[in-house]
Design a protein around this motif. Structure first.
Motif, PDB file in Angstrom:
ATOM      1  N   ALA A 299      -4.128  -2.055  20.210  1.00 45.55           N
ATOM      2  CA  ALA A 299      -3.572  -2.732  19.038  1.00 45.55           C
ATOM      3  C   ALA A 299      -4.400  -3.959  18.675  1.00 45.55           C
ATOM      4  CB  ALA A 299      -2.116  -3.125  19.307  1.00 45.55           C
ATOM      5  N   GLU A 300      -4.815  -4.705  19.683  1.00 45.16           N
ATOM      6  CA  GLU A 300      -5.662  -5.878  19.448  1.00 45.16           C
ATOM      7  C   GLU A 300      -7.006  -5.465  18.854  1.00 45.16           C
ATOM      8  OE1 GLU A 300      -5.815  -7.599  23.301  1.00 45.16           O
ATOM      9  OE2 GLU A 300      -3.832  -8.548  23.151  1.00 45.16           O
ATOM     10  N   LEU A 301      -7.545  -4.353  19.319  1.00 43.12           N
ATOM     11  CA  LEU A 301      -8.809  -3.855  18.776  1.00 43.12           C
ATOM     12  C   LEU A 301      -8.651  -3.503  17.302  1.00 43.12           C
ATOM     13  CD1 LEU A 301     -11.740  -3.099  19.540  1.00 43.12           C
ATOM     14  CD2 LEU A 301     -10.907  -0.805  20.073  1.00 43.12           C
ATOM     15  N   GLY A 302      -7.537  -2.868  16.960  1.00 47.82           N
ATOM     16  CA  GLY A 302      -7.283  -2.546  15.567  1.00 47.82           C
ATOM     17  C   GLY A 302      -7.146  -3.794  14.706  1.00 47.82           C
ATOM     18  N   ARG A 303      -6.392  -4.755  15.190  1.00 49.16           N
ATOM     19  CA  ARG A 303      -6.207  -5.993  14.421  1.00 49.16           C
ATOM     20  C   ARG A 303      -7.528  -6.728  14.219  1.00 49.16           C
ATOM     21  NH1 ARG A 303      -1.521  -6.534  18.048  1.00 49.16           N
ATOM     22  NH2 ARG A 303       0.360  -6.025  16.842  1.00 49.16           N
ATOM     23  N   ALA A 304      -8.423  -6.612  15.181  1.00 47.77           N
ATOM     24  CA  ALA A 304      -9.714  -7.307  15.079  1.00 47.77           C
ATOM     25  C   ALA A 304     -10.547  -6.812  13.903  1.00 47.77           C
ATOM     26  CB  ALA A 304     -10.499  -7.157  16.385  1.00 47.77           C
ATOM     27  N   VAL A 305     -10.295  -5.581  13.463  1.00 40.45           N
ATOM     28  CA  VAL A 305     -11.031  -5.042  12.303  1.00 40.45           C
ATOM     29  C   VAL A 305     -10.117  -4.880  11.096  1.00 40.45           C
ATOM     30  CG1 VAL A 305     -12.757  -3.906  13.724  1.00 40.45           C
ATOM     31  CG2 VAL A 305     -10.693  -2.640  13.094  1.00 40.45           C
ATOM     32  N   GLY A 306      -8.978  -5.578  11.131  1.00 35.96           N
ATOM     33  CA  GLY A 306      -8.099  -5.605   9.973  1.00 35.96           C
ATOM     34  C   GLY A 306      -7.129  -4.446   9.871  1.00 35.96           C
ATOM     35  N   ARG A 307      -6.943  -3.706  10.959  1.00 35.39           N
ATOM     36  CA  ARG A 307      -6.036  -2.561  10.923  1.00 35.39           C
ATOM     37  C   ARG A 307      -4.822  -2.826  11.810  1.00 35.39           C
ATOM     38  NH1 ARG A 307      -8.555   3.207  11.251  1.00 35.39           N
ATOM     39  NH2 ARG A 307      -6.389   3.566  10.611  1.00 35.39           N
ATOM     40  N   GLU A 308      -3.823  -3.383  11.198  1.00 30.23           N
ATOM     41  CA  GLU A 308      -2.580  -3.697  11.889  1.00 30.23           C
ATOM     42  C   GLU A 308      -1.868  -2.401  12.284  1.00 30.23           C
ATOM     43  OE1 GLU A 308       0.425  -6.265  13.387  1.00 30.23           O
ATOM     44  OE2 GLU A 308      -1.560  -6.759  12.581  1.00 30.23           O
TER      45      GLU A 308
ATOM     46  N   VAL B 195      -7.451  -2.849   0.779  1.00 25.18           N
ATOM     47  CA  VAL B 195      -6.492  -3.107   1.842  1.00 25.18           C
ATOM     48  C   VAL B 195      -6.751  -2.082   2.938  1.00 25.18           C
ATOM     49  CG1 VAL B 195      -4.064  -3.226   2.471  1.00 25.18           C
ATOM     50  CG2 VAL B 195      -4.795  -3.962   0.192  1.00 25.18           C
ATOM     51  N   ALA B 196      -7.004  -2.555   4.156  1.00 23.22           N
ATOM     52  CA  ALA B 196      -7.309  -1.638   5.250  1.00 23.22           C
ATOM     53  C   ALA B 196      -6.086  -0.798   5.596  1.00 23.22           C
ATOM     54  CB  ALA B 196      -7.766  -2.428   6.473  1.00 23.22           C
ATOM     55  N   LYS B 197      -6.337   0.454   5.897  1.00 29.48           N
ATOM     56  CA  LYS B 197      -5.257   1.338   6.316  1.00 29.48           C
ATOM     57  C   LYS B 197      -4.689   0.860   7.639  1.00 29.48           C
ATOM     58  CE  LYS B 197      -5.641   5.790   6.077  1.00 29.48           C
ATOM     59  NZ  LYS B 197      -6.003   7.204   6.374  1.00 29.48           N
ATOM     60  N   LYS B 198      -3.385   0.943   7.769  1.00 26.10           N
ATOM     61  CA  LYS B 198      -2.763   0.579   9.034  1.00 26.10           C
ATOM     62  C   LYS B 198      -3.036   1.654  10.080  1.00 26.10           C
ATOM     63  CE  LYS B 198       0.658  -2.819   7.765  1.00 26.10           C
ATOM     64  NZ  LYS B 198       2.036  -3.301   8.025  1.00 26.10           N
ATOM     65  N   LEU B 199      -2.884   1.270  11.334  1.00 25.63           N
ATOM     66  CA  LEU B 199      -3.282   2.099  12.462  1.00 25.63           C
ATOM     67  C   LEU B 199      -2.060   2.703  13.163  1.00 25.63           C
ATOM     68  CD1 LEU B 199      -5.355   3.017  14.663  1.00 25.63           C
ATOM     69  CD2 LEU B 199      -4.979   0.773  15.745  1.00 25.63           C
ATOM     70  N   ILE B 200      -2.063   4.028  13.283  1.00 24.66           N
ATOM     71  CA  ILE B 200      -1.034   4.714  14.062  1.00 24.66           C
ATOM     72  C   ILE B 200      -1.525   4.829  15.506  1.00 24.66           C
ATOM     73  CG2 ILE B 200       0.248   6.861  14.409  1.00 24.66           C
ATOM     74  CD1 ILE B 200      -0.098   7.402  11.398  1.00 24.66           C
ATOM     75  N   ILE B 201      -0.777   4.267  16.432  1.00 25.75           N
ATOM     76  CA  ILE B 201      -1.093   4.410  17.856  1.00 25.75           C
ATOM     77  C   ILE B 201      -0.087   5.374  18.471  1.00 25.75           C
ATOM     78  CG2 ILE B 201      -1.290   3.272  20.089  1.00 25.75           C
ATOM     79  CD1 ILE B 201      -2.111   0.730  18.658  1.00 25.75           C
TER      80      ILE B 201
ATOM     81  N   MET C 122       0.850  -1.193   0.000  1.00 28.72           N
ATOM     82  CA  MET C 122       0.000   0.000   0.000  1.00 28.72           C
ATOM     83  C   MET C 122       0.883   1.240   0.000  1.00 28.72           C
ATOM     84  SD  MET C 122      -2.963   1.053   2.714  1.00 28.72           S
ATOM     85  CE  MET C 122      -1.850   0.883   4.102  1.00 28.72           C
ATOM     86  N   SER C 123       0.671   2.149  -0.903  1.00 36.11           N
ATOM     87  CA  SER C 123       1.453   3.373  -0.988  1.00 36.11           C
ATOM     88  C   SER C 123       0.913   4.416  -0.047  1.00 36.11           C
ATOM     89  CB  SER C 123       1.427   3.915  -2.424  1.00 36.11           C
ATOM     90  OG  SER C 123       0.148   4.412  -2.724  1.00 36.11           O
ATOM     91  N   ALA C 124       1.724   5.482   0.128  1.00 39.05           N
ATOM     92  CA  ALA C 124       1.267   6.578   0.988  1.00 39.05           C
ATOM     93  C   ALA C 124       0.009   7.206   0.419  1.00 39.05           C
ATOM     94  CB  ALA C 124       2.368   7.619   1.127  1.00 39.05           C
ATOM     95  N   ASN C 125      -0.072   7.326  -0.911  1.00 37.70           N
ATOM     96  CA  ASN C 125      -1.245   7.948  -1.521  1.00 37.70           C
ATOM     97  C   ASN C 125      -2.505   7.135  -1.306  1.00 37.70           C
ATOM     98  OD1 ASN C 125       0.190  10.122  -2.490  1.00 37.70           O
ATOM     99  ND2 ASN C 125       0.641   9.162  -4.469  1.00 37.70           N
TER     100      ASN C 125
ATOM    101  N   ASP D 225     -13.393   2.766  12.256  1.00 39.38           N
ATOM    102  CA  ASP D 225     -14.306   2.654  11.118  1.00 39.38           C
ATOM    103  C   ASP D 225     -14.161   3.830  10.159  1.00 39.38           C
ATOM    104  OD1 ASP D 225     -16.608   1.329   9.773  1.00 39.38           O
ATOM    105  OD2 ASP D 225     -17.624   3.202  10.302  1.00 39.38           O
ATOM    106  N   ARG D 226     -13.840   5.003  10.709  1.00 42.95           N
ATOM    107  CA  ARG D 226     -13.723   6.208   9.883  1.00 42.95           C
ATOM    108  C   ARG D 226     -12.293   6.451   9.401  1.00 42.95           C
ATOM    109  NH1 ARG D 226     -18.158   9.916  10.541  1.00 42.95           N
ATOM    110  NH2 ARG D 226     -16.972  11.245   9.100  1.00 42.95           N
ATOM    111  N   ASN D 227     -11.448   5.452   9.516  1.00 41.52           N
ATOM    112  CA  ASN D 227     -10.061   5.516   9.031  1.00 41.52           C
ATOM    113  C   ASN D 227      -9.192   6.481   9.823  1.00 41.52           C
ATOM    114  OD1 ASN D 227      -9.203   3.651   7.223  1.00 41.52           O
ATOM    115  ND2 ASN D 227      -9.334   4.953   5.420  1.00 41.52           N
ATOM    116  N   GLY D 228      -9.555   6.721  11.081  1.00 39.79           N
ATOM    117  CA  GLY D 228      -8.717   7.538  11.945  1.00 39.79           C
ATOM    118  C   GLY D 228      -7.739   6.689  12.722  1.00 39.79           C
ATOM    119  N   HIS D 229      -7.008   7.335  13.598  1.00 41.94           N
ATOM    120  CA  HIS D 229      -6.005   6.669  14.412  1.00 41.94           C
ATOM    121  C   HIS D 229      -6.327   6.884  15.889  1.00 41.94           C
ATOM    122  CE1 HIS D 229      -3.754   6.043  10.706  1.00 41.94           C
ATOM    123  NE2 HIS D 229      -3.950   7.331  10.429  1.00 41.94           N
ATOM    124  N   LEU D 230      -5.544   6.288  16.775  1.00 44.46           N
ATOM    125  CA  LEU D 230      -5.869   6.287  18.198  1.00 44.46           C
ATOM    126  C   LEU D 230      -4.705   6.802  19.039  1.00 44.46           C
ATOM    127  CD1 LEU D 230      -7.581   2.771  18.371  1.00 44.46           C
ATOM    128  CD2 LEU D 230      -8.727   5.004  18.324  1.00 44.46           C
TER     129      LEU D 230
END
Length: 312
Positions: free
Chosen positions: A288-297, A20-26, A1-4, A258-263
């Motif tokens: 992190a586990e919550l993110g992985r549960a919805v496909g956001r590593e 591909v789900a966006k990855k999660l910034i914690i 997945m690219s930055a764009n 769900d809205r593609n934000g971060h935590l």
């Protein structure tokens, strides 16, 4: 997945439908001005903060936000202590570093920037981000039991002049401004700063919600969060995250994911007694586990750099 592919998270339709789900910034907010009265795990000293940073990085965080503290937990505004903290974190791990500007002083902008200028002189002490709140707010807490405010004169003052001064000073020091928004007018200010070029895209915007009687920010509810992100300018490259002062961030975590934000959780904001007063790392692991549960590593630090436009 690219930055764009993964920027523009302010677009609510740019989310679950992605191939591909966006990855999660914690971003872990480790100490703020939280005491140890309820949660004894709040780090105070440079060594404690650095050790916490390494533990949180291993648990899935890619950014740490911290305040310098005295050994007894009191406020510390010494630039040299900030530099020591950053250097010790750099020795421990590769986590990205977000230093506070906070309420170091309410009347001298130069003092608020002093630690950023000092830290920016060397790569070993230079943070990656520093926080700029894009407006002013009353931060007194209301006690509904006593039917009164616990204080009546706490103002978090950030004039437009101050915000522009701080943003320029950070940029000149090689530090990316991290923008915190407490209400819709703060969000509109972000758009103005981006429009005039005072802040470079992609912007990193933190939605600050509040509980614990603090009525100067939106409540930690889905409606409170959506009222902020719905006003993020869709034509801008923005990554946004959400934090909650004095409240449980799990209340809005699913909405943010769900809205593609971060935590941006942390025991510096809230001690989480309902979870047994965990460490920051234990809290990060849960999110992190919550993110992985919805496909956001959770992102690596390098992946977070790409999303946020941060060079090494």
């Amino acid at each position: 997945m690219s930055a764009n592919d993964s920027i523009a998270s302010n677009n609510p339709e740019h989310g679950a439908s992605n191939a591909v789900a966006k990855k999660l910034i914690i971003t872990v907010r480790v100490n703020e001005y939280m005491s140890r009265d309820i949660n004894r795990n709040v780090p105070f000293t440079p060594d404690e903060i650095a050790e916490t940073a390494a533990e949180c990085r291993a648990a899935g965080a890619s950014i740490i936000h911290f305040h310098a503290r005295k050994p007894d937990g009191g406020k510390c505004h010494e630039p040299e202590v900030y530099a020591e903290i950053v250097a010790k974190i750099r020795e421990k791990c590769d986590i990205l570093i977000d230093s506070t500007l906070g309420q170091i002083t309410v009347n001298e902008d130069e003092n608020r920037l002093a630690h950023i200028k000092l830290m920016g002189q060397k790569s070993s002490t230079r943070p990656d981000f520093a926080a700029v709140d894009t407006g002013s707010s009353n931060i007194d807490a209301y006690d509904p039991v006593q039917k009164k405010f616990l204080t009546t004169n706490k103002i978090y003052k950030n004039s437009t002049e101050t915000c522009l001064f701080l943003a320029k000073g950070m940029t000149d020091a090689g530090v990316k401004p991290h923008l915190s928004v407490w209400a819709v007018p703060f969000v509109r200010m972000v758009d103005a700063f981006l429009d005039m070029g005072a802040i470079k895209e992609p912007a990193y915007v933190q939605c600050v919600l509040a509980e614990g009687g603090i009525v100067g920010a939106h409540p930690c509810t889905t409606r409170g969060l959506e009222a902020l992100i719905d006003f993020l300018p869709p034509q801008r490259l923005i990554e946004w995250t959400v934090a909650c002062k004095e409240g449980n961030l799990f209340n809005v975590a699913s909405t943010a994911l769900d809205r593609n934000g971060h935590l941006a959780p942390g025991i510096g904001d809230y001690p989480y007694p309902e979870l047994g007063c965990p460490t920051n790392a234990e809290l990060v692991r849960r999110f992190a586990e919550l993110g992985r549960a919805v496909g956001r590593e959770p992102t690596t630090t390098d992946e977070a750099r790409v999303l946020l436009g941060i060079g090494k």
